[in-house]
Each structure stands twice: as C-alpha cells, then as structure tokens.
Design a protein around this motif. Structure first.
Motif, PDB file in Angstrom:
ATOM      1  N   ASP A  78      44.991  52.255  31.487  1.00 42.67           N
ATOM      2  CA  ASP A  78      45.276  52.504  32.885  1.00 42.67           C
ATOM      3  C   ASP A  78      45.134  51.279  33.781  1.00 42.67           C
ATOM      4  OD1 ASP A  78      45.729  53.396  35.375  1.00 42.67           O
ATOM      5  OD2 ASP A  78      44.359  55.085  35.297  1.00 42.67           O
ATOM      6  N   SER A  79      46.132  50.453  33.749  1.00 44.51           N
ATOM      7  CA  SER A  79      46.070  49.186  34.473  1.00 44.51           C
ATOM      8  C   SER A  79      46.128  49.372  35.985  1.00 44.51           C
ATOM      9  CB  SER A  79      47.193  48.269  34.006  1.00 44.51           C
ATOM     10  OG  SER A  79      48.416  48.964  34.018  1.00 44.51           O
ATOM     11  N   THR A  80      45.950  50.594  36.428  1.00 45.77           N
ATOM     12  CA  THR A  80      45.935  50.884  37.849  1.00 45.77           C
ATOM     13  C   THR A  80      44.532  50.695  38.406  1.00 45.77           C
ATOM     14  OG1 THR A  80      47.806  52.378  38.079  1.00 45.77           O
ATOM     15  CG2 THR A  80      45.840  52.945  39.313  1.00 45.77           C
ATOM     16  N   PHE A  82      40.964  49.023  39.191  1.00 45.48           N
ATOM     17  CA  PHE A  82      40.707  47.666  39.631  1.00 45.48           C
ATOM     18  C   PHE A  82      40.246  46.744  38.503  1.00 45.48           C
ATOM     19  CE2 PHE A  82      37.822  44.419  41.338  1.00 45.48           C
ATOM     20  CZ  PHE A  82      38.735  43.711  42.077  1.00 45.48           C
ATOM     21  N   ALA A  85      43.073  46.062  35.863  1.00 46.69           N
ATOM     22  CA  ALA A  85      44.145  45.333  36.542  1.00 46.69           C
ATOM     23  C   ALA A  85      43.739  43.879  36.763  1.00 46.69           C
ATOM     24  CB  ALA A  85      44.482  45.999  37.869  1.00 46.69           C
ATOM     25  N   SER A  86      42.517  43.668  37.183  1.00 48.16           N
ATOM     26  CA  SER A  86      42.053  42.304  37.434  1.00 48.16           C
ATOM     27  C   SER A  86      41.986  41.496  36.153  1.00 48.16           C
ATOM     28  CB  SER A  86      40.668  42.334  38.081  1.00 48.16           C
ATOM     29  OG  SER A  86      40.714  43.092  39.257  1.00 48.16           O
ATOM     30  N   TYR A  89      45.432  40.511  35.043  1.00 48.18           N
ATOM     31  CA  TYR A  89      45.880  39.412  35.884  1.00 48.18           C
ATOM     32  C   TYR A  89      45.243  38.094  35.431  1.00 48.18           C
ATOM     33  CZ  TYR A  89      47.223  37.090  40.253  1.00 48.18           C
ATOM     34  OH  TYR A  89      47.763  36.256  41.185  1.00 48.18           O
ATOM     35  N   GLU A  92      46.684  37.014  32.127  1.00 44.36           N
ATOM     36  CA  GLU A  92      48.057  36.549  32.249  1.00 44.36           C
ATOM     37  C   GLU A  92      48.102  35.120  32.776  1.00 44.36           C
ATOM     38  OE1 GLU A  92      52.219  36.167  33.341  1.00 44.36           O
ATOM     39  OE2 GLU A  92      50.516  35.890  34.665  1.00 44.36           O
ATOM     40  N   GLN A  93      47.301  34.855  33.785  1.00 41.17           N
ATOM     41  CA  GLN A  93      47.290  33.516  34.379  1.00 41.17           C
ATOM     42  C   GLN A  93      46.824  32.481  33.347  1.00 41.17           C
ATOM     43  OE1 GLN A  93      48.821  34.410  37.569  1.00 41.17           O
ATOM     44  NE2 GLN A  93      47.250  33.221  38.595  1.00 41.17           N
ATOM     45  N   ILE A 104      52.863  43.404  27.367  1.00 40.75           N
ATOM     46  CA  ILE A 104      51.855  44.391  27.717  1.00 40.75           C
ATOM     47  C   ILE A 104      52.102  45.726  27.030  1.00 40.75           C
ATOM     48  CG2 ILE A 104      52.064  45.961  29.658  1.00 40.75           C
ATOM     49  CD1 ILE A 104      50.181  44.447  31.135  1.00 40.75           C
ATOM     50  N   ILE A 282      34.859  45.804  44.434  1.00 46.31           N
ATOM     51  CA  ILE A 282      36.269  46.052  44.708  1.00 46.31           C
ATOM     52  C   ILE A 282      36.603  45.510  46.095  1.00 46.31           C
ATOM     53  CG2 ILE A 282      36.330  48.096  43.224  1.00 46.31           C
ATOM     54  CD1 ILE A 282      36.165  49.859  45.650  1.00 46.31           C
ATOM     55  N   PRO A 283      37.857  45.257  46.376  1.00 50.27           N
ATOM     56  CA  PRO A 283      38.237  44.626  47.646  1.00 50.27           C
ATOM     57  C   PRO A 283      37.785  45.434  48.864  1.00 50.27           C
ATOM     58  CG  PRO A 283      40.123  44.763  46.150  1.00 50.27           C
ATOM     59  CD  PRO A 283      39.016  45.505  45.504  1.00 50.27           C
TER      60      PRO A 283
END
Lengths: 339, 339
Positions: A78-80, A82, A85-86, A89, A92-93, A104, A282-283
């Motif tokens: 569930d890449s939704t 936080f 997903a982080s 990211y 990937e970078q 993916i 989280i943000p």
DNA sequence: GCCCATAGTGTTAACGCTCACATCGGGTGT
DNA sequence: ACACCCGATGTGAGCGTTAACACTATGGGC
C-alpha cells in the motif's frame, strides 16, 4: 499497446545511423558507450546522424547481450501510506543516482502468497535486485523462500527473516520518546501499540517497556491499535476516562491524531494535563492541535542504504548485512514539563 | 549489480528445457505462450522440465523479437504526497490487471526540464506508454514537446496542454463544496487557494467563484496558499481575526488542517462559529478536530481510466480524449447549519 | 629501412527468443 | 485407393545490440 498508428516508418536502429554516418554499426556502438578510440570527428558525425534519425537505442537488445537490465524492483505494501510512500521515493532517488531504473510491484495485502507473486512478477522483468517493503511478519517470512541468486533486501521488516535488511531502530526511537516523557516528570507512560505481527509495532513496544523498566516506572497495560486514526481515537477514549493517565506514547502519528481528538472531546488538555508523543513525523504533525512531538525517520537515508546494501550483496562483500538507522525525536508542543 | 556470485552455472534457457523434455525449443515456446496444438502429455513434460530447471524466460529476448515490452511508465512529482501516491497506486493496480509492468520515474521539481528528463529515462526503457502526474502548468506544457509516436496520458494536468488527460472535475467539486456552505445559510464563503500555476488550484478557485456568483453572494478576496499546512495556518490567522468570516473553503485538506489550528488558537469554534471544507479527503480528515467535511476523489478510478485512455490511444480510437471524474462531497462535522 | 606498437575502424558471432514455414503422420471424403 | 487436410512437431532465420577479434594506416625506435 503497440506503437501508435500502424504503418509508420519503423524507428531507426544502429545500422541506419551507421549508414548515414558512413561508418560501421560497431563504431556507432562505441560512440554510444563512450569508448575512447573513436576519432572526435567521427564521433561528431555519428552523433549528428543519431540526432537526425532521432535514434533511440534498443534496451532489449542491449540487455540481451550484456545480461544487465539496469533495473531494480521494489515490492511495496500500500504505497499510499506515508511510510512506504516515503521509502519508495527514497529508494527511487537513490537508484536513479546509481544509474538504475526502478520497477514497482505493489500488493494490497501482506501475505506470503502476495509477496511471492510480486517478487515473481519482478523476476520476470529480470530485475537485478529487489527491495521489499513488507513490514509484517507473515510477509517477511516469505522472503526466506525466495531462491538465492537474486539480490534481495528487506526494508522495515525486523529480524523475522534471514534476509539482509535496512531499517530504523524502532526500539531506540521508542525508548527515546518514552525517556523524554519520563524526564518531564511523568510517573509512567501509557502506550497505544501497533497491531500484533508487525515488527515495527513489536519493536516500538519493546523500546517503551525498556525505558520504563530502566526508570523503574510501573508498566501499564498497552492498548492495541491497528495504525489507523480510528483505532487511536478508540484507545484514546479509554485513556481519557482514566484521570491517572498523564503521558501517552503512540506507535505512530495517525493513532496520535485520533488520540488527540479523543482527549480534546473529553476535555482533557494537551499538553497541560496529558502529554502525547507519536512516531513517524508525518507532514501534518506540526499542525495538529497541538503540534505533535514525534520520532522522525530519515527515509531518504533508508533508500540510499538499501541501494548500498544491494550493491554490496551483488559484489559479495557482506552476505547478511543489517543496517539500523537511529531516528531522532522532534519535540513540539504536545509534551510539556509537569513541574 | 551482476548476478550474485561469479561462477554459478548460468541459468537455464529454452534450449535446456527443450533438451530435458526431449522436444524442440519451439515446442517449449508454444507451451510458454499457451498455444493450442501441443499434446497435453507433451505440455506436461515440458512444464516438468521447466520446474526442474527453475526456468525463467528471458524477457529481453522476448521483447527484442516481439517489440513489446509490456511495460508502462509513470512520471510523478513527489510521490510522498497523498494525491500523487494514491494515483500511482491506482495506476499500478490497473496496469497490472491489464498485464503490464510498471516503471517509475519520480521528479523532485516540476519544471520543463525535469519532466522531459524523466520521460526520456522511461523511453530508454522502451515503455509502451507513459502516464504523467505533473500537476503544474509549466510541467504540463513540457508534455506538448514530447515526440508523437509515444502514447502519453496526463493525470491531473488541467487543460494547459494538448495531451490526452484524465482528472477530477475540480471546478465541479469546488462548486459543490461552496454550494453546500451557502445552503447552510452562510452569506458568503472565503477561500484559501492553491498556488498560482497549478491547474487544480485554478479550477478549484473557479468553481468557488462560480458557485458564489450563481448564488449572488459577494466574492471575498481569496487568500493564497501553497498546499502546505503551514500556509493554511498563516492564512487562517488572518481569517480568524475577521469576525465576519463564517465559512471557508480550502483548496486542499492540508491547508484546512492548518486553518483548523489557527481558528482553534484564536478561540473561534468550528463548526459553531466557522464552517470549514477541504478537498482531497486524506485519511486523517475524519480525525481532525473536528472531523473535516471535504471533497473526495476516486483515485482508483483515475488509475483505471488512465489505462483505458492509454489503450485507446494506442489503438487509435480516440486521439485527444479528456476524461473528467466527478468528485463527491463527504459531509462530516466541520460544517453546520447556521440557523 | 624495417619492425612493432597503437589508434581507429570493420567483420563476425553470439545473446534467447518468436515467427514463418517445412515436415510428418494418420484420419476422412469420394 | 488416392488425394487432401489437419494436428503436432521441428528447422531456420532474424530481432538489434555488444564482444572478440581482425585489419589497416601511421609513426617512433633502432
């Protein structure tokens, strides 16, 4: 999904470039791969021909002969969320910086079967390495069943499996959070835990107990959550009813959000009456009511370390590495000195 | 990252399987591709041989001859944000269901250059189609510069570029939110907008103005935010100081969170004194103080439609489609009837 | 003036697969 | 009994690239 339209002139290949530049295809290949031993003037002619034909090297042909796909795979739950997903990211970078493409495969349930399926999907694409973000015991165990010979790194999977891994030191983070609360003068700290079977939940709980024990503080029974704000809210209603509760450490920020609302509804003020600490940063954390003190993880670093481990794995340097990153406490307004 | 260890027996190829099964490589190929015209008994023998050798078809070789990579690319901006992350997830699921692999290229800044770079990275991998999540004008414009011949779909990119796109009807969603507030008896609705140059910000603002105009309500000056909770908080401080403000529509939930905190700090009660509506329906929305009324988008559907558009594009059915999904209002506790 | 190193380039053979076509039996129709 | 078809399998070519090696000038050392 073939190339749009049917009868367009098939795109240029190396031979076409060679012909136009008046050289052999091998010289074109040399230009492409930055070999020395090509006269600058020839190189320029070849480059010009490429430009003119809008030449795009065929990656399949290259992969076929070099046996290198330059592709890494990520398996993620569930890449939704936080966290995942982080990490995706961050990975990937880091992968891009290292010259890899990233493919993916996300799964919507953390089971042995789904994980293995995802890994197979990635294997079909002949990825050169796989990073698996499967933060649950049952899923992490599946990683042990992956045939050797394929480089595999787990992220946030605890010590359940024998697979090399990188992760955050949840125990240390939780202990730091708990000690912070204790140092503020609270006689003890309550805990809203993550669900059973999740390494991160287990480790955070362990860190909390550890800090309590070392301070000689009584250990209240932990409440079980499932990472969701709802579960934090429900646990919070029970905690709010108990006037002896003055400090709570939540296994993640979402549950802390739910807790904050429950306390607010019960009229218990944060941080005057109750202090709250979360985990994740989280943000939204800095804008909760009040801004949440929490434990922050460096996801970019997690990504970079995964890559590093993958490379070491491939070169055989370090067969069973484990990398643990120390998270840091972000003190904001949801905790306050009691005295 | 070559295969782990150096001198392991190179993995089995089709010929090896054929030899073991006592057939020709072509028969193995037929079994692999589910051709009929293979005797069941022969098929079984081949499958057994594959199992025994742990045979993994070489995707590069297959791609080379079929000219189909079975791979789709996604270009995405900061996949850490809830919106992009959800779309990536939705697209990935839909792509998998359609038999495609998914390759990702994320960018950390929305500029013409970064977008084009990402697309080129994907082209190098010979993806069969690309979905670009680049919700900013300057980035969306770059899509027009992508050579034809490659199937490209934009997601959430507004009408800035001529590229086929799928997105949410932001104008309609914003209008619905504003009408909801107006219907509650508010004489007008204030707006904390997204940053200039973002189609979604522009459209949501337009929907807000539209609803105000149609109700004959005065149009207050919109405040500029940048999607962050901080900007929502800052705008909120100004709004909180103005006692005439009774209803605010925020261009996204994160800004609404900041607004909620600013109102809380200023002692203005939500929803008793001020009603608030957000946009996105992030997972935290139901647990804000108070639970946030907001506009919800169906990201799964966005993913499915992108795939669909990509396929239509390739088969040439619909050269310049635009698909707009209607979002729905989630009424929770941050809005209340004034009377 | 000869030899040999070396820069610059070309030729050929893989890589592992699918496609088009060839082959080889045994039914089936007349 | 003959032609014919069709199911089941094999053969050979070719996809676009890189690797290995071969070749041709040029130039310096003796």
């Amino acid at each position: 999904m073939a190339r749009a339209r049917s009868s367009q002139p098939r795109s240029a290949v190396m031979t076409d470039v060679a012909r136009l530049a008046g050289v052999s295809h091998q010289t074109v290949s040399r230009v492409l791969n930055d070999h020395t031993k090509v006269r600058p003037e020839t190189r320029e002619r070849v480059l010009e021909a490429m430009r003119q034909l809008d030449y795009q090297p065929n990656s399949a042909a290259r992969t076929l002969v070099t046996k290198r796909s330059n592709t890494l795979g990520i398996v993620t739950f569930d890449s939704t969320l936080f966290g995942p997903a982080s990490m995706v990211y961050g990975i990937e970078q880091a992968a891009r910086a290292a010259g890899y493409f990233v493919s993916i495969a996300s799964i919507n349930a953390l089971g042995r079967r789904t994980v293995l399926d995802a890994i197979n999907r990635l294997r079909e694409q002949s990825v050169e390495g796989i990073v698996a973000i499967v933060p649950k015991d049952s899923a992490a165990e599946a990683l042990d069943a992956v045939p050797a010979g394929i480089s595999l790194v787990g992220v946030g999977i605890g010590h359940t499996s024998g697979v090399p891994m990188v992760g955050v030191d949840n125990t240390a983070g939780a202990a730091t959070a708990t000690r912070h609360l204790l140092a503020l003068g609270h006689t003890t700290v309550h805990h809203i835990a993550g669900p059973a079977g999740w390494p991160e939940a287990r480790e955070r709980r362990a860190g909390w107990r550890e800090a309590l024990a070392e301070a000689g503080a009584p250990e209240p029974e932990a409440l079980d959550g499932d990472w969701s704000s709802r579960s934090g809210y429900e646990a919070g209603r029970r905690l709010a009813a108990d006037r002896s509760v003055t400090a709570v450490f939540c296994a993640n920020d979402h549950m802390a959000l739910g807790l904050l609302r429950a306390l607010h509804e019960a009229g218990r003020r944060v941080p005057e009456e109750v202090s709250v600490v979360g985990f994740d940063d989280i943000p939204e954390a800095p804008f909760m009511i009040p801004p949440l003190t929490t434990v922050q993880q460096d996801f970019g670093e997690v990504g970079r370390r995964s890559m590093q481990l993958l490379v070491e794995l491939a070169t055989g340097d370090r067969p069973h590495g484990q990398i643990l990153l120390t998270p840091t406490l972000q003190v904001r307004d949801s905790t306050r000195d009691l005295r």
